[in-house]
Design an enzyme around this catalytic site. Structure first.
Site, PDB file in Angstrom:
ATOM      1  N   SER A 473       0.808  -1.215   0.000  1.00  0.00           N
ATOM      2  CA  SER A 473       0.000   0.000   0.000  1.00  0.00           C
ATOM      3  C   SER A 473       0.846   1.273   0.000  1.00  0.00           C
ATOM      4  O   SER A 473       1.529   1.573  -0.971  1.00  0.00           O
ATOM      5  CB  SER A 473      -0.970  -0.046   1.183  1.00  0.00           C
ATOM      6  OG  SER A 473      -2.010   0.881   1.039  1.00  0.00           O
ATOM      7  N   ASP A 484      10.550   5.872  -9.718  1.00  0.00           N
ATOM      8  CA  ASP A 484      10.208   6.619 -10.936  1.00  0.00           C
ATOM      9  C   ASP A 484      11.108   7.830 -11.126  1.00  0.00           C
ATOM     10  O   ASP A 484      11.531   8.140 -12.252  1.00  0.00           O
ATOM     11  CB  ASP A 484       8.745   7.078 -10.880  1.00  0.00           C
ATOM     12  CG  ASP A 484       7.764   5.950 -11.146  1.00  0.00           C
ATOM     13  OD1 ASP A 484       8.194   4.909 -11.677  1.00  0.00           O
ATOM     14  OD2 ASP A 484       6.570   6.103 -10.819  1.00  0.00           O
ATOM     15  N   LYS A 499      -0.856  -4.334  -3.301  1.00  0.00           N
ATOM     16  CA  LYS A 499      -2.201  -3.817  -2.979  1.00  0.00           C
ATOM     17  C   LYS A 499      -2.268  -2.358  -3.418  1.00  0.00           C
ATOM     18  O   LYS A 499      -1.751  -1.467  -2.753  1.00  0.00           O
ATOM     19  CB  LYS A 499      -2.524  -3.934  -1.497  1.00  0.00           C
ATOM     20  CG  LYS A 499      -3.969  -3.506  -1.189  1.00  0.00           C
ATOM     21  CD  LYS A 499      -4.291  -3.602   0.293  1.00  0.00           C
ATOM     22  CE  LYS A 499      -5.763  -3.259   0.557  1.00  0.00           C
ATOM     23  NZ  LYS A 499      -6.130  -1.895   0.145  1.00  0.00           N
TER      24      LYS A 499
END
Length: 741
Positions: A473, A484, A499
């Site tokens: 999460s 990224d 998740k």
């Protein structure tokens, strides 16, 4: 029936009083149950649940005949997950509902199919229990053939008739009996344990109220949409907040019922279970004892009763018999003793360590920092600028680490199951100037980009993020964002948990004119995406450098859950990557692969992974006693050799300083941890995903001799960080010589 009564008399003669009570339960059990009528509010509950799922769930799927067919299958599997009870003729009889359940549920609110199917289920449960009782009295339990049993029949065909079902029941009973025998129980103890287990199952399932059956039924419908959606009955809703608070007292674990086993879903950071280092997610609790009292078998016991047994007054002892997650051998149990505690906030907050590594190649010693972050937390009652939060705590630790001149930092998220989305965004902002962190998509397709808007950076040095299959999460959002941006090297298991969805809980009374409590529906309303546009759902975060781990092959994570929502992408947000690590990833991977190929800890992990894979692919368990004893002896020999090798290692050649948030405010560093504290201890074990375990039998042999507490994944993350520091230093030196900065 005469044969059963004879067996009952035989068992009654040899069983003690409590077992006689179990026999009484079986003797009075019905084998032709009449379906009960639904409760007075069930019609309204069915309509509201079906309507909310159809209109408000993220998937936006119409509740049609296709969903109805899956609904029926889910309900059958919820009642009979091992596919050993319902016959193929039962399934064929109920197949008429595949064409009608959507109309019955959504339009008519008719939940009678739930009770009709449940009545047949009870018939089969009682029939199995009576058959097993007869076998216990008459069977000769000898285990010298090549018979095998598949303990996981989730994908298997259901028995075609009663004869085939009884053959399955007999094989399962022999598997249960051998497991108890390998646990060194006497025949009388085995009879008593198994008899009580089946009697309790009959009693518990027969006593289930209509609202409990409805909860299973409508949750089966919700699970067609996704596995994190479910219906909560009135009583479940009433206990929801209480249970959340009570979870802070006891062993610190979230439990669920899976296939008749009380299963560990997650561990509360700093709780007794997590601190023990002997329990991990997906472990199964098979027995519970209070203090020095006898163990009570809890297989097939109702979850709330197991929870009641595990909870208790503060500072009291509870003993558990655990069946480890990564084993198909149900006799491979271990006993864990825990002292119930209140889980305090400081136990779950961020902490840090400084590793002072010795000089090498003529260079001076070097310090690296490790921040252990167990969750993303925040004080919701205080929203002032300096309120308690993950971000403020980590910022304080980073400041201290910088003052102590660490050359790089590792963020350890291996046991981080998530938490506050806002904190994940704010924490990311400590390492980047500004920009998008996560994208959130609503059911209508609306995409919201959540950004870090603060240009300040708390730490701009070399950074490694250590993850595991249990990082979930919010921790996936944080790790994915820094990956990224090219700001950190992500290292760990083959992926994080995966998740990437958000749920809400809505009380059904909000949508109805009634004062009666109708329960609540938890359902998925949003999906997370990275700044790059890739979903964190299902696939999780794939590390830049994947380390060998048994977890890489274990059935954990979102991808192992039936019906999990799919992975997809959306357009990337506009952001400016810093690309601090991408130029060095190829070299970092090469160096790490060379090390882990020779490192004795990773050699061990690869061997254990190969063994686990072989067991996983076989799927069946031998019912040959000699074979099972040999397998156990081989494992004990491997563990003994492993322990001997660990104990022969020299003491660590580095110093470790522990930093709490309180110590971070003080000048200088505390004394380094003593060497004995760097060895195995309950309070110093690494997360379960990284622990190289030694069997309990071996550990009992000489408890006074500590065993080095190896944490291969953290060790290798530290080496990768040193490589990154080295490569960045060389780049900086070249830039300085050529006039570039």
């Amino acid at each position: 029936m005469k044969r059963f009564l004879l067996a009952l008399c035989l068992l009654w003669a040899v069983c003690p009083l409590r077992a006689a009570d179990d026999l009484s339960v079986l003797g009075q059990a019905e084998t032709n149950h009449v379906p009960r009528l639904p409760g007075p509010d069930d019609r309204l509950i069915c309509r509201l649940t079906a309507t909310l799922l159809e209109r408000m769930h993220y998937a936006q799927k119409p509740f049609d005949q296709e969903i109805a067919a899956k609904f029926l299958d889910r309900y059958l599997d919820a009642l009979d997950p091992q596919r050993m009870l319902f016959l193929q003729s039962d399934v064929e009889e109920f197949s008429k509902y595949r064409r009608t359940l959507h109309h019955l549920t959504k339009v008519l609110g008719d939940s009678m199919p739930a009770e009709i199917i449940y009545a047949r289920f009870l018939d089969r449960v009682v029939q199995q229990a009576l058959y097993v009782t007869n076998l216990l009295a008459t069977e000769k339990f000898v285990f010298d053939t090549q018979e095998r049993f598949n303990p996981n029949r989730r994908e298997a065909e259901r028995p075609k008739d009663m004869q085939e079902a009884q053959a399955l029941w007999r094989t399962r009973l022999r598997w249960e009996y051998l497991n108890e025998k390998l646990a060194k129980k006497s025949p009388e103890e085995i009879q008593k344990t198994i008899l009580r287990r089946y009697a309790r199952q009959v009693r518990t399932l027969s006593e289930l109220e209509t609202q409990e059956v409805l909860q299973i039924y409508l949750s089966s419908l919700a699970h067609v949409y996704d596995p994190h959606s479910e219906y909560m009955s009135k009583s479940t809703l009433e206990n929801f907040n209480i249970n959340m608070k009570l979870a802070l007292f006891g062993i610190g674990a979230v439990l669920s019922m899976e296939d008749g086993y009380c299963t560990i879903q997650s561990l509360s950071p700093g709780g007794p279970a997590e601190r023990s280092g002997q329990i991990k997610p997906k472990d199964r609790i098979v027995m519970v004892a209070q203090g020095t009292n006898d163990f009570v078998d809890v297989v097939d016991m109702k979850l709330n009763k197991v929870v009641e047994m595990i909870r208790g007054p503060k500072d009291t002892v509870v003993r558990l018999v655990i069946l480890p997650a990564n084993t198909s051998d149900s006799s491979a149990r271990k006993e864990v003793t825990l002292v119930r505690k209140e889980i305090k906030l400081e136990d779950a907050e961020a902490k840090a360590k400084i590793f002072e590594l010795p000089a090498a190649n003529g260079q001076s010693s070097i310090r690296v920092g490790v921040i252990d972050l167990p969750s993303f937390y925040a004080d919701m009652t205080d929203r002032s600028a300096g309120h308690k939060s993950t971000t403020s705590d980590v910022a304080k630790l980073l400041k201290k680490l910088t003052q102590e001149k660490v050359a790089g930092v590792i963020m350890d998220l291996r046991r981080n199951g998530g938490g506050s989305l806002e904190e994940a965004i704010n924490l990311t902002g400590l390492f980047i100037k500004e920009g998008p962190v996560v994208q959130v998509k609503d059911p209508d397709g609306t995409i919201t980009v959540d950004k870090d808007t603060d240009p300040a950076v708390a730490y701009d040095g070399p950074l490694v993020i250590l993850t595991s299959r249990f990082s979930a999460s919010a921790s996936e959002i944080f790790a994915g964002a820094l990956q990224d941006y090219g700001r950190a090297v992500v290292v760990g298991d083959s992926s994080t948990h995966g998740k990437g969805t958000v749920q809400t809980v809505q009380e059904l009374n909000r949508f109805a004119r009634t004062t009666n409590s109708l329960g609540a529906l938890k359902f998925t309303i949003r999906k997370f995406y990275r700044a790059s546009g890739s979903s964190t759902q299902l696939k999780g975060i794939i590390p830049d450098i994947i380390l060998p781990s048994v977890n890489n092959h274990a059935e954990v994570g979102e991808a192992s859950i039936p019906g999990a929502m799919s992975w997809d992408t959306i357009p990337p947000a506009k952001f400016d990557p810093v690309n601090l690590v991408s130029p060095y990833l190829t070299e970092l991977r090469r160096r790490s692969e060379e090390r882990t190929a020779k490192d004795p800890d990773f050699v061990w992990i690869r061997q254990e992974s190969d063994r686990f894979l072989k067991l996983k692919q076989d799927k069946t368990v031998s019912l040959n006693e000699a074979e099972r004893l040999k397998e156990r002896a081989d494992q004990e020999a491997r563990n003994a050799a492993r322990k001997k090798e660990l104990k022969a290692r020299p003491a660590p050649d580095y110093k470790v300083y522990e930093l709490t948030l309180k110590l971070a405010d003080q000048p200088g560093l505390p004394p380094p941890m003593a060497v004995t504290n760097l060895l195995a201890s309950a309070s110093n074990k690494p997360p379960a995903s990284a622990t190289v375990e030694v069997s309990e039998d071996d550990a009992d042999a000489d408890k006074d001799e500590p065993v080095p507490n190896v944490d291969p994944h953290l060790n290798e993350a530290r080496r990768i960080l040193l490589d990154l520091i080295n490569l960045l230093g060389k780049e900086k030196a070249i830039a300085s010589k050529t006039g570039r900065e």
